[in-house]
Design an enzyme around this catalytic site. Structure first.
Site, PDB file in Angstrom:
ATOM      1  N   THR A 237       0.837  -1.200   0.000  1.00  0.00           N
ATOM      2  CA  THR A 237       0.000   0.000   0.000  1.00  0.00           C
ATOM      3  C   THR A 237       0.868   1.244   0.000  1.00  0.00           C
ATOM      4  O   THR A 237       2.034   1.212   0.420  1.00  0.00           O
ATOM      5  CB  THR A 237      -0.908   0.081   1.232  1.00  0.00           C
ATOM      6  OG1 THR A 237      -0.124   0.458   2.382  1.00  0.00           O
ATOM      7  CG2 THR A 237      -1.619  -1.226   1.496  1.00  0.00           C
ATOM      8  N   ASP A 238       0.311   2.349  -0.461  1.00  0.00           N
ATOM      9  CA  ASP A 238       0.911   3.632  -0.152  1.00  0.00           C
ATOM     10  C   ASP A 238       0.726   3.854   1.351  1.00  0.00           C
ATOM     11  O   ASP A 238      -0.133   3.231   1.990  1.00  0.00           O
ATOM     12  CB  ASP A 238       0.267   4.756  -0.964  1.00  0.00           C
ATOM     13  CG  ASP A 238       1.235   5.888  -1.242  1.00  0.00           C
ATOM     14  OD1 ASP A 238       2.186   6.069  -0.459  1.00  0.00           O
ATOM     15  OD2 ASP A 238       1.054   6.594  -2.249  1.00  0.00           O
ATOM     16  N   CYS A 239       1.527   4.730   1.916  1.00  0.00           N
ATOM     17  CA  CYS A 239       1.628   4.762   3.371  1.00  0.00           C
ATOM     18  C   CYS A 239       0.367   5.322   4.033  1.00  0.00           C
ATOM     19  O   CYS A 239      -0.067   6.437   3.712  1.00  0.00           O
ATOM     20  CB  CYS A 239       2.859   5.558   3.778  1.00  0.00           C
ATOM     21  SG  CYS A 239       4.363   4.743   3.227  1.00  0.00           S
TER      22      CYS A 239
END
Length: 781
Positions: A310-312
C-alpha cells in the site's frame, strides 16, 4: 543469517581506520565478504525444492502475531526480523524512480534524469540501461551495505518503487513517463526488465521492480484556496478537504482500459515483482480494497504474481477518511481479502489486525516472502561485487540520458553558440544543484550545476543578485556579454516542508506556483512572474538570449516565446547529476538536442476548462479532453512529441521487397489482415533523433480521438536509416462510446499515418472488415 546490526558491529571498528572514498568501499567489501549471510539448515534453504514448497515451509513457522508484524511495513524501518528462524528485517518500500533514493549515505547513488525527462528520449534501450544500473546499485547496497557517518547497515530491501501513472493534470507528473499510455507502457516494461536483470550466471533478479500507484492516481493536495484553477471554483468551491487521501476517481470502463490500465498491464507483462495500490478510491471503492482491481484484473487477467504494497497509511485512510467499512478490523480484513499484502505505515495495521484473520494473513505473507525468495535471499549468496565494478559507466550513462532527454523548443538559427563566448548567466536556477534532480532524489550527489558546466565552454558572468524561484527580485542591468543564458523554471521538492500533506497550506513554493511534486498540485502552468519579467528584461538588451527551462510539467511561455531576441528555448526536465555538463554540450553544439516532449505544453487558459477531479480523457461539449490523443490544437502551445534539432532530417517511404500485407495475425485479430510500411530517414549523420508514428482515424468517428502514438524508434547518428512499422488490426480498433459495456470496435475507412508532430510525412491506410492495406501513393506534406 547475518543481520544488518551484526554487519554494523563487525564493520564499525574498521571504519575509523580507513580513508574516505574507495578505501571505505574496499573495507566494507572485505568485511562483508568474510561474513556472508547464511540461510542455515532450515528446510526452506534447500534450493532443490520447488519455490512454493520452500515458501510454505517458512510460513508454517511464523505465528499469526508474527505475520501481522511481517505485513506492517514502517516506511523507514521496514518489517522486523524473526531471529529464531533466521528471518532478517526487510523494507518493501524502497524508492528508485530515477536512481536509488539514498539520503546521506555512501556509496553515492547515481542520479539520472527525472522520469518525465528520460521518457522524452523515446529510447527503450536507455530506459532499460538506466533500470539495470539502478538495480545493480541497489543490490550492492543490500549485499555490501550503506554507511551513514559511522553507522553501517544494509539498504534494507530490494523492492524498488517507481511511478507509472499517467500525467493527467499539472502536479506530480515529474515522476511519470508522461501522458501517453503507449510511451508510459514502454517505459514501464523496459525499466522493470532493467531493474530485474538477472545476476550474472543465474536467473535471480538483481532487484525487484514495483509499479505505483494502482490505479487512476492523479490528484495530490487540492483543490484548496491555495492551489486551484478558475474551473475548480465552479466545481469544488472554498476551502476543500478533498485530497489524495479521500479522492474518489470516477473512471469509465473506456478510460480505464484505454488509458489508466495500460502502464500497469505492461508492468505485469514484464513480470514486475511488486505493485503499490493507491490512496484514492476508484468508482467508490478504495484502490487497496478493490477485489476487482487487485484480484480480477491485476492477478487473474494480467497474470501478476508479486506482492501488493500500500501507499503509506492507505488502509487507515480507507477507514477514517473514506468510510469504507464500519470498524478498523473490518477495513483491514477487506483490504487483505481484496488482495493487499503489505501495509506501509504499520501503526493502524498492527493495532487492529487480529490473529483470527490468519488465513488472510497467511496468503499475504506468502505473497511477500515469495518475492524475497525470488530475489535470492534464502539461497547461497552471490559473489560480492566491488563498487567500481557496479558503478562503472553510470556517470557517463547519466550524462548520456540528460543529453538525450533535452527538448529544443525554439531555435531562430543562432544556436548552437560558439565556444569561448562571454556568457551572462541569469535566473534562479543558474547555480542549481539539488534542484536539478527533481523529487525522490538521492542526496548528497555530485551534481554539475549550470554555472559549473558552462565554465568549461565559455567565460561565464553572473551579474545581479541571486534570484529566488518565487517572490520579487530586482532586475539586473545589461551585462558586457556576447549572449545571455537564463536558467528558469520550477522545483520538484521543498526541503522546508517535507510532509507532502502540509504543502498546500505551509509551503511558500507551493502557494507561489513554483513547486510541483508530492502533495502539491499547481495552481497554474505559467512561468513565475518575476522569471517572466527577467526574460523580458534580458530580451530588451539587444543580445541573443537562450531560455533554459527546468521543470517536470508544462510551462506556458506564450507571452515570451516570440520575443525577437529570444534566440532559443531548451527544456531539460530535471536533468539529474550531469545536468550542467549536458547543458554546456548542448548549447555549444557538441551534441544536438534530440528529445521530444513526453507531454503536451498547454496554454494556461486550458486549465479553466478541465476540473482537476474530472478523470475522463475524451473530449465532450464544454470539456476539451486531456492529452494529445483528444485535445485540439487551439489549446496547445507545443504538442506531445515536439522537438527540434540542429540538423535536418528527410523522410520518405521505401518500397518493400515483400508484400505489405503479409503480416501474421494474432488470435485477438481474428485472422484479419495486417499491413506494413517502411520509412527511410536521412540526414548528414551527425545527430540522433527519435521517429514517432501516429495514427489518425477517419474523420467523423464518434470517439473524439484525434490521434494516437502507435510506434516509436530511437535512431542513432547515421546518414540513412530504414524503419519498418507494422500495423495489426487491433491498431484500428477504437472505443466509440463511454458506457458500462464499452468495447473496442474495428473502425473502417481511411486512416492517416503521420510521422512526428507536427507531421513531417504521412500515408493513407485503408481499413476494411478484412483488415488494413496501404496504397501506393503516399501523401507528402
Amino acid at each position: 543469517m547475518l543481520s544488518a546490526l551484526g554487519l554494523l558491529a563487525l564493520l564499525a571498528p574498521g571504519i575509523a581506520q580507513v580513508g574516505a572514498g574507495q578505501a571505505v568501499y574496499r573495507h566494507m567489501e572485505k568485511v562483508a565478504a568474510a561474513h556472508r549471510p547464511n540461510c542455515g539448515g532450515f528446510r526452506w534453504c534447500n534450493t532443490s525444492l520447488p519455490l512454493e514448497l520452500r515458501v510454505d515451509l517458512l510460513v508454517k513457522e511464523i505465528t499469526p502475531e508474527e505475520k501481522i508484524d511481517q505485513l506492517g511495513n514502517d516506511l523507514f524501518g521496514g518489517v522486523p526480523a524473526i531471529k529464531r528462524i533466521g528471518l532478517d528485517k526487510y523494507n518493501y518500500i524502497r524508492e528508485a524512480a530515477h536512481g536509488v533514493l539514498l539520503r546521506g549515505g555512501q556509496p553515492n547513488a547515481t542520479s539520472f534524469p527525472q522520469v518525465i525527462a528520460m521518457a522524452a528520449s523515446f529510447n527503450r534501450t536507455l530506459f532499460r540501461k538506466v533500470g539495470k544500473a539502478v538495480g545493480a546499485e541497489a543490490r550492492y547496497m543490500q549485499d555490501v551495505g550503506v554507511m551513514w557517518g559511522d553507522y553501517l547497515g544494509r539498504y534494507g530491501g530490494l523492492l524498488l518503487q517507481f511511478n507509472v501513472n499517467l500525467f493527467r493534470d499539472p502536479g506530480r507528473g515529474q515522476e511519470t513517463p508522461g501522458e501517453s499510455p503507449e510511451l508510459s507502457s514502454a517505459f514501464a516494461e523496459e525499466y522493470v526488465q532493467g531493474i530485474q536483470t538477472p545476476l550474472e550466471g543465474t536467473t535471480t533478479p538483481q532487484a525487484g521492480a514495483s509499479c505505483k500507484h494502482f490505479a487512476a492516481y492523479s490528484f495530490e493536495g487540492g483543490p484548496t484556496l491555495l492551489n486551484r484553477t478558475e474551473s475548480m471554483r465552479h466545481t469544488l468551491p472554498g476551502q476543500s478537504n478533498l485530497s489524495r487521501h479521500n479522492e474518489d476517481a470516477i473512471v469509465t470502463r473506456r478510460d480505464f482500459r484505454e488509458s489508466y490500465a495500460k502502464p500497469f498491464k505492461a508492468c505485469a507483462k514484464a513480470k514486475a515483482l511488486g505493485v503499490m495500490c493507491a490512496y484514492n478510491q476508484v468508482n467508490g471503492v478504495p484502490s487497496c480494497g478493490s477485489r476487482k482491481l487487485l484480484r480480477r484484473v491485476l492477478r487473474k487477467k494480467w497474470g501478476f504474481d508479486g506482492v501488493v504494497v500500500t501507499d503509506c497509511d492507505s488502509i487507515s485512510d480507507m477507514y477514517a477518511l473514506q468510510d469504507f467499512k464500519a470498524t478498523p478490523e473490518a477495513t483491514i480484513r477487506a483490504a487483505l481479502a481484496a488482495g493487499t499484502d503489505v501495509a506501509c505505515s504499520p501503526g493502524f495495521f498492527r493495532k487492529y489486525a487480529k490473529p483470527q484473520m490468519n488465513p488472510l494473513l497467511t496468503n499475504a505473507v506468502k505473497d511477500a516472502l515469495r518475492v524475497r525468495f525470488r530475489l535470492g535471499e534464502f539461497d547461497p549468496p552471490p559473489p560480492l561485487p566491488t563498487w567500481p565494478d557496479v558503478s562503472r559507466g553510470h556517470a557517463e550513462l547519466a550524462l548520456e540520458a540528460a543529453l538525450q532527454s533535452a527538448v529544443l523548443l525554439k531555435n531562430d538559427g543562432r544556436l548552437p553558440l560558439q565556444r569561448n563566448l562571454r556568457l551572462a548567466l541569469l535566473g534562479p536556477l543558474r547555480n542549481a544543484t539539488e534542484e536539478l534532480l527533481g523529487n525522490y532524489q538521492a542526496w548528497p550527489v555530485d551534481v554539475v550545476s549550470p554555472l559549473e558546466g558552462l565554465k568549461k565552454v565559455a567565460t561565464v558572468l553572473t551579474p545581479g543578485d541571486e534570484m529566488k524561484l518565487c517572490g520579487n527580485a530586482p532586475m539586473p542591468s545589461r551585462p558586457d556579454a556576447d549572449a545571455v543564458i537564463i536558467v528558469a523554471g520550477l522545483t520538484g521538492d521543498d526541503p522546508e516542508v517535507q510532509d507532502p500533506d502540509l504543502r498546500p497550506k505551509e509551503s511558500k513554493l507551493c502557494k507561489g506556483g513554483c513547486l510541483e511534486g508530492e502533495g502539491c498540485d499547481r495552481p497554474n502552468i505559467t512561468l513565475p512572474r518575476d522569471q517572466e519579467e527577467l526574460v523580458r528584461t534580458a530580451a530588451s538588451w539587444d543580445l541573443p538570449v537562450v531560455l533554459v527551462l527546468i521543470s517536470g510539467g508544462a510551462l506556458d511561455i506564450s507571452s515570451v516565446k516570440d520575443l525577437p531576441q529570444l534566440a532559443g528555448i531548451l527544456w531539460m526536465g530535471y536533468p539529474g547529476e550531469a545536468g550542467g555538463s549536458a547543458l554546456a554540450q548542448l548549447l555549444v553544439g557538441d551534441v544536438s538536442p534530440s528529445g521530444r516532449l513526453s507531454q503536451t505544453f498547454y496554454r494556461n487558459e486550458y486549465l479553466q476548462h478541465v476540473p482537476m477531479n474530472d478523470y475522463s480523457f475524451p473530449a465532450r461539449p464544454g470539456y476539451p479532453g486531456r492529452g494529445y490523443r483528444f485535445v485540439k490544437d487551439e489549446w496547445v502551445l507545443y504538442p506531445f512529441g515536439f522537438g527540434l534539432s540542429y540538423d535536418t532530417f528527410s523522410y520518405a517511404w521505401e518500397q518493400l521487397n515483400h508484400p505489405m500485407d503479409a503480416v501474421e495475425a494474432e488470435e485477438e485479430d481474428e485472422g484479419l489482415r495486417g499491413c506494413r510500411l517502411q520509412l527511410q530517414v536521412t540526414s548528414d549523420g551527425k545527430s540522433d533523433t527519435s521517429v514517432l508514428f501516429f495514427l489518425r482515424p477517419p474523420s467523423g468517428n464518434s470517439g473524439s480521438l484525434q490521434k494516437q502514438l502507435v510506434h516509436f524508434e530511437r535512431l542513432h547518428a547515421a546518414r540513412s536509416h530504414s524503419v519498418p512499422v507494422t500495423f495489426r488490426p487491433r491498431d484500428f480498433r477504437l472505443f466509440i462510446n463511454d458506457g458500462d459495456k464499452a468495447k473496442r470496435q474495428l473502425v473502417t475507412g481511411t486512416w492517416t499515418l503521420e510521422v512526428n508532430q507536427p507531421a513531417d510525412l504521412s500515408h493513407e491506410i485503408v481499413v476494411t472488415e478484412q483488415g488494413c492495406s496501404v496504397g501506393s501513393a503516399p501523401i507528402l506534406l
